[in-house]
Write a protein that holds these residues in place. Structure first.
Motif, short mmCIF file in Angstrom:
data_model
loop_
_atom_site.label_atom_id
_atom_site.label_comp_id
_atom_site.label_asym_id
_atom_site.label_seq_id
_atom_site.Cartn_x
_atom_site.Cartn_y
_atom_site.Cartn_z
N ARG B 102 -17.05 42.29 138.96
CA ARG B 102 -15.98 42.41 137.97
C ARG B 102 -16.33 43.48 136.94
O ARG B 102 -15.50 44.30 136.57
CB ARG B 102 -15.78 41.07 137.25
N VAL B 103 -17.58 43.43 136.49
CA VAL B 103 -18.01 44.39 135.49
C VAL B 103 -17.93 45.82 136.02
O VAL B 103 -17.44 46.72 135.36
CB VAL B 103 -19.45 44.06 135.02
N LEU B 104 -18.39 46.00 137.26
CA LEU B 104 -18.39 47.35 137.83
C LEU B 104 -16.97 47.88 138.06
O LEU B 104 -16.67 49.03 137.77
CB LEU B 104 -19.16 47.37 139.16
N ILE B 105 -16.10 47.01 138.54
CA ILE B 105 -14.76 47.48 138.87
C ILE B 105 -13.97 47.80 137.61
O ILE B 105 -13.12 48.69 137.60
CB ILE B 105 -14.01 46.45 139.76
N PHE B 106 -14.28 47.11 136.53
CA PHE B 106 -13.59 47.40 135.26
C PHE B 106 -14.12 48.68 134.61
O PHE B 106 -13.45 49.30 133.80
CB PHE B 106 -13.77 46.21 134.31
N MET B 107 -15.34 49.05 134.98
CA MET B 107 -16.05 50.15 134.31
C MET B 107 -15.23 51.44 134.11
O MET B 107 -15.25 52.01 133.02
CB MET B 107 -17.32 50.46 135.09
N PRO B 108 -14.49 51.93 135.14
CA PRO B 108 -13.78 53.20 134.93
C PRO B 108 -12.86 53.16 133.72
O PRO B 108 -12.61 54.19 133.09
CB PRO B 108 -12.96 53.35 136.22
N ALA B 109 -12.36 51.98 133.35
CA ALA B 109 -11.42 51.89 132.24
C ALA B 109 -12.06 52.33 130.93
O ALA B 109 -11.36 52.74 130.01
CB ALA B 109 -10.89 50.47 132.11
N ILE B 110 -13.37 52.24 130.82
CA ILE B 110 -13.98 52.55 129.53
C ILE B 110 -14.51 53.98 129.45
O ILE B 110 -14.98 54.40 128.41
CB ILE B 110 -15.15 51.58 129.21
N TYR B 169 -8.56 47.30 134.91
CA TYR B 169 -7.93 46.66 133.76
C TYR B 169 -6.86 45.67 134.24
O TYR B 169 -6.81 44.52 133.81
CB TYR B 169 -7.27 47.77 132.94
N VAL B 172 -8.32 42.56 135.84
CA VAL B 172 -8.82 41.53 134.93
C VAL B 172 -7.68 40.64 134.43
O VAL B 172 -7.81 39.41 134.39
CB VAL B 172 -9.57 42.18 133.76
#
Lengths: 458, 290, 274
Positions: B102-110, B169, B172
């Motif tokens: 989950r953390v990795l897949i969300f990463m591009p958003a930041i 994003y 999530v």
């Protein structure tokens, strides 16, 4: 926690009051129009700079420029300048395809940096930079008398000089070719468009891309068109005058359509290679040295740049010939070049003038030239040029007949350079025809002429 | 009591900021879009609907920009929702390192878009970019493309980058929606012999509707305002192929025709206000029901 | 049966790994190329460097004005997020608790801002009138304003779930509105506040258009613009560009990893359950 909370709240309220009511308390902004110091007819304190020993001051001049306009040697000079005077130059380099956007936006807001870069040009200083309102009159500076008058003419608007130009007068855009590739294929320097096409075909057949063309920067590929001003004048004498007076349209000028059509032909025959649209200008040296490309449109300083950028390459491996579209054989000259202006809204006009005077000192000029591989000469007499045999030969062969390029010779052209770039890219990907490109140029010229209330456009 | 305990100035602070820096500029913009405001002269004249006539005339390129904006919005809504839902389902299952994924897949958003642009310009480079090099290495050289400069591919590449950046994003939010669905529904369905497909169709989808509304609204508002992804990757090129409304607005900025630029924003403003009103009504209703 | 479950789970695990990899590949690419030499990085790929070039980072910090811009970014992001949360929470509190016709309209009016396109042309004039153009305060105010609608929206939803009895208890204890809000309500908002803070911090940290047009001194530029500037100057040196990028995104990646729990939980509360 409560304390922090209330402190923050107060902070919020304070800035709220500031924001809402616009009290004049906050003076951090450099935007207050300083009418007195911006007065363009300021004759005092210009030539006295060198006489009085300058006291060290803690001043920073912001300097906005496009990528590639500020040479390393200038940055080194700026360091020396800081040592002497304490005035620090803060360079803000913006990628070239965004430069005019950013500068325009800042000017529209009346918040230009202390010094800004800009292309000079006798028709453009008003429409492009509104120098009468945005820049400081430099007519009485000492260096104006020394700078090449052709260049001063381009930095002048309504008989006042607004910019300092330090550029290479020999830096016309010409074809630079790889002698070895030409020799291996038994090719000679082409003297006509037909010969040029034949050469390209042969080069392409051998697996080498004929021409390196960095389109992605947005400005370079435009050069092919207006740089031929000298040839247009020869083919259709008086065309430039008619265009300036709006007695003829770009759309109807056969010679202009001819060169765009030939440029397009080079594209469609694949002579620029597959990657032209993503090639970048800064990679020119690398790609030319690698021998993957046989030619490129560049200035006469390129071979020296290649030698200094890529170990093992030699400047003497490259030769020159004029842009061959429309069978051109003459030398194009452009006395308009990237120049330096001082903003009228700057609080440090004197320091900026002092910086200009410093750069224009003969020994600093010489340093500037000696440390800049891209340049071979400067537009100030007395600075020793560094032509080599190839360059000398080129000027001997083609330099007899010269003429001014169109971006300088024609009004309302240079301001739309990037737009023409977009149009020409669209032509390269077959979305526009050469005729469409010319029509768009006419349309934008009309728009500008009308807002400028030009009597020739009604 | 309400009057005393809930004073208006609590609202007023945020409201004043919002009015001064967001609402007033927009209203001024609407007014100025009926003038010939430009960088060459200091006075402006009222010119009626001329700027809008320019925008909607077929000689100009603005309709193309509006069309691209709509294409972008619709395709990113669909792609992000479908992929996001698939990923949400996937990381909601019993897989290993669930949280890490989950953390990795969300990463591009930041990652800042400017940085994303720089990186992807390199990745998409036709000569030495990662994608084409990889394709050549595994023997698929004929699949290599001019990702950002081919008329056929440029806009697709932009959409791909945007989906890459934004899907985490959406995932999530949808994941949260999935987790709020009670297990008892699925258990009951299993007893009735429902297939996975049926469970998804008749339980997951209807109960996920509130979350899907939220993601659609967010994607919609984001898509119509799209600027940075295009700006950093192609800036509208090659030619005018990938221009969207906001890149055209900024080119008007540089041409100095502020009237046309601000009229373009006004067109966008009208569309967004209508859509935004509908969307917020939808979201507020969800809120009272949920 | 068991076998097919194992295979299914294997496929799921592999799929999710591939997707995670796609998500982080660009970051890995930057990571590897940041420690290469110029020539090794001339084509950005995953070939390992012959020797790890740590000096790239010192070069970048010196030439890229990074420490300056880091402090700027930190200041812009944290102050604007803090202030934004306070004033948004205050507004949301009253909007939830006192639902008059006017307040319901104001709530819709404020959250319409989520959809409102910013008018960059006229905003310049407003900034000039308020004397905020080219000031740090100005950029902070702008960032704050752009975050207000979304913050009000999320906190509004959260306050709705707090029982009104809290307020009544506060009143009985003799609190005024300020004390009620700051010592009773605000502490209860912690989960929503952390989420809003992190989201608006990240948004602000990543934004680049506002400072590009509304700040004219490189001294005041945030990190994103410093990268832009750096890329303009060192386009050929991909190793330095990578190192610069790496140092720029490092702080946000760290904040993200530390706060990921709140982001995911908070987004759930605010946006879905309402």
């Amino acid at each position: 926690m409560k304390k922090i909370a209330s402190t923050l709240l107060v902070l919020g309220l304070v800035s709220g009051i500031l924001g809402a009511c616009g009290t004049n308390g906050n003076n951090e902004n450099s935007n207050s129009p300083s009418d007195s110091s911006a007065n363009p007819t300021n004759e005092s304190g210009t030539s006295s700079n060198e006489n009085s020993a300058p006291a060290k001051k803690d001043v920073t001049l912001s300097y906005l420029a496009s990528q590639d306009w500020i040479k390393d040697s200038e940055m080194k000079l700026a360091e020396k300048f800081e040592e002497q005077t304490g005035v620090h130059i803060d360079y803000q380099i913006v990628p070239s395809d965004q430069y005019s956007n950013v500068l325009k936006a800042k000017m529209a807001a009346g918040e230009a940096p202390d010094i800004f870069g800009g292309q000079s040009g006798k028709f453009d200083l008003g429409p492009l930079y509104d120098v009468e309102n945005n820049a400081v009159d430099l007519t009485n500076e000492e260096w104006v008398k020394r700078e090449d008058p052709l260049y001063i003419e381009q930095a002048t608007w309504n008989s006042k000089v607004y910019a300092l130009t330090i550029w290479d007068p020999s830096s016309s855009w010409i074809m630079v070719y790889n002698k070895k590739i030409f020799a291996d294929l038994g090719l000679n320097v082409p003297h006509s468009y037909a010969e040029f096409l034949a050469a390209c075909e042969k080069i392409k057949a051998s697996g080498v891309t004929p021409i390196y063309e960095p389109v992605s920067d947005g400005w370079h590929h435009v050069l092919w068109f207006p740089e031929l001003g000298v040839r247009y004048q020869e083919q259709d004498p008086g065309l430039a005058d008619k265009l300036i007076k709006n007695q003829e349209k770009f759309e109807d000028a056969a010679v202009l359509e001819q060169s765009l059509t030939q440029f397009n032909e080079l594209t469609q025959k694949g002579y620029f290679g597959e990657n032209a649209l993503s090639n970048t200008y800064v990679d020119t040296e690398k790609n030319m040295a690698a021998g993957k490309y046989a030619m490129t449109l560049y200035t006469i300083g390129l071979p020296a740049q290649i030698e200094s950028a890529v170990p093992g390459s030699h400047a003497s491996d490259y030769g020159f010939f004029p842009i061959p579209l429309n069978d051109n054989q003459d030398l194009n000259v452009n006395p308009a070049a990237p120049s330096k202006f001082i903003s009228s809204t700057s609080k440090h006009i004197e320091e900026a003038k002092q910086y200009f005077a410093f750069l224009a000192q003969p020994e600093n000029m010489q340093y500037y030239l000696d440390n800049e591989p891209k340049f071979t000469a400067l537009n100030f007499p007395g600075v020793k040029a560094k032509f080599n045999a190839d360059q000398q030969e080129f000027f001997d062969t083609y330099g007899k007949k010269t003429g001014t390029v169109y971006q300088t010779a024609i009004n309302y052209f240079n301001p739309q350079w990037t737009d023409i770039g977009k149009d020409m890219s669209a032509m390269m990907v077959k979305q526009l025809t050469p005729k469409d490109v010319l029509k768009n140029i006419d349309k934008r010229r009309e728009q500008q002429a009308k807002t400028a209330k030009d009597a020739n456009w009604k | 009591m309400t009057k005393r305990m809930y004073p208006f100035y609590f609202i007023a602070i945020a409201l004043v900021f919002y009015l001064v820096f967001a609402v007033i500029p927009s209203l001024m913009g609407i007014f100025l879009s009926f003038t010939d405001w430009n960088s060459y002269s200091r006075v402006t004249h009222f010119i009626g609907f001329d700027n809008f006539a320019t925008i909607f005339s077929s000689d100009e390129n603005y309709l193309h920009g509006i069309k691209n904006t709509i294409v972008f919005t619709i395709s990113t809504i669909i792609l992000k929702t479908v992929i996001g839902l698939f990923l949400a389902e996937l990381v909601n299952k019993k897989i290993k390192f669930k949280n890490l994924h989950r953390v990795l897949i969300f990463m591009p958003a930041i990652i800042p878009m400017l940085v994303v642009g720089i990186i992807f310009k390199s990745i998409f480079n036709p000569e030495y970019g990662l994608i084409n090099e990889a394709l050549r290495t595994i023997g698929l050289g004929q699949w290599t493309q001019q990702w950002l400069t081919d008329v056929q591919w440029a806009f697709k590449s932009i959409i791909a980058v945007d989906v890459w950046k934004g899907t985490g994003y959406i995932m999530v939010i949808l994941l949260a929606g999935l987790q709020s669905i009670s297990h008892s529904y699925y258990e009951a369905a299993e007893i009735d012999g429902a297939t996975a497909m049926m469970k998804f169709r008749f339980i997951t989808l209807p109960l996920l509707l509130p979350a899907l509304t939220v993601t659609t609204v967010l994607n919609l508002l984001y898509g119509l305002k799209i600027f940075d992804t295009v700006y950093v990757l192609t800036n509208g090129g090659p030619g005018y192929t990938t221009d969207v409304v906001y890149t055209q607005v900024f080119s008007q900025f540089s041409l100095g025709s502020y009237g046309v630029g601000t009229a373009l924003i006004t067109v966008l403003f009208v569309i967004m206000t209508i859509l935004g009103y509908v969307a917020i009504r939808l979201m507020s209703r969800e809120e009272y029901n949920g | 049966m068991i076998k097919s479950i194992v295979i299914k789970s294997l496929i799921q695990n592999i799929t999710v790994w591939i997707i995670s990899l796609i998500a982080v590949i660009p970051v890995l690419l930057i990571f590897i190329n940041a420690v290469k030499t110029v020539s090794e990085s001339s084509s950005m790929n995953f070939a390992l460097p012959r020797r790890i070039q740590f000096e790239n980072f010192t070069t970048v910090i010196e030439k890229g004005k990074l420490s300056h811009s880091f402090l700027n970014s930190l200041m812009y992001s944290s102050i604007s997020s803090f202030v934004c949360i306070f004033i948004s929470a205050m507004a949301a509190f009253v909007l939830v608790r006192n639902r008059t016709r006017l307040n319901r309209f104001l709530y819709l009016f404020i959250i319409m801002g989520i959809a409102l396109p910013l008018n960059y042309f006229t905003l310049i004039d407003v900034m000039k009138w308020t004397e905020l153009l080219n000031t740090r305060a100005g950029i902070i105010v702008l960032y704050m304003v752009t975050q207000i609608p979304f913050s009000v929206f999320i906190i509004y939803g959260f306050i709705g779930s707090l029982p009104k009895e809290l307020d009544e208890a506060g009143v009985i204890d003799g609190c005024g509105p300020k004390r009620l809000f700051f010592s009773v309500i605000f502490p209860m908002l912690q989960p929503a506040v952390v989420t809003v803070f992190i989201l608006s911090f990240l948004n602000t940290w990543n934004e680049f258009v506002l400072p590009l047009y509304y700040l004219n001194s490189a001294q005041k530029w945030p990190m994103t613009l410093a990268v832009y500037n750096f890329f303009g100057q060192f386009q050929q040196s991909w190793n330095l560009v990578s190192a610069d990028i790496l140092l720029t995104i490092l702080p946000i990646v760290i904040i993200y990893l530390l706060g990921q729990r709140f982001i995911i939980a908070g987004m759930t509360n605010g946006s879905v359950k309402g």
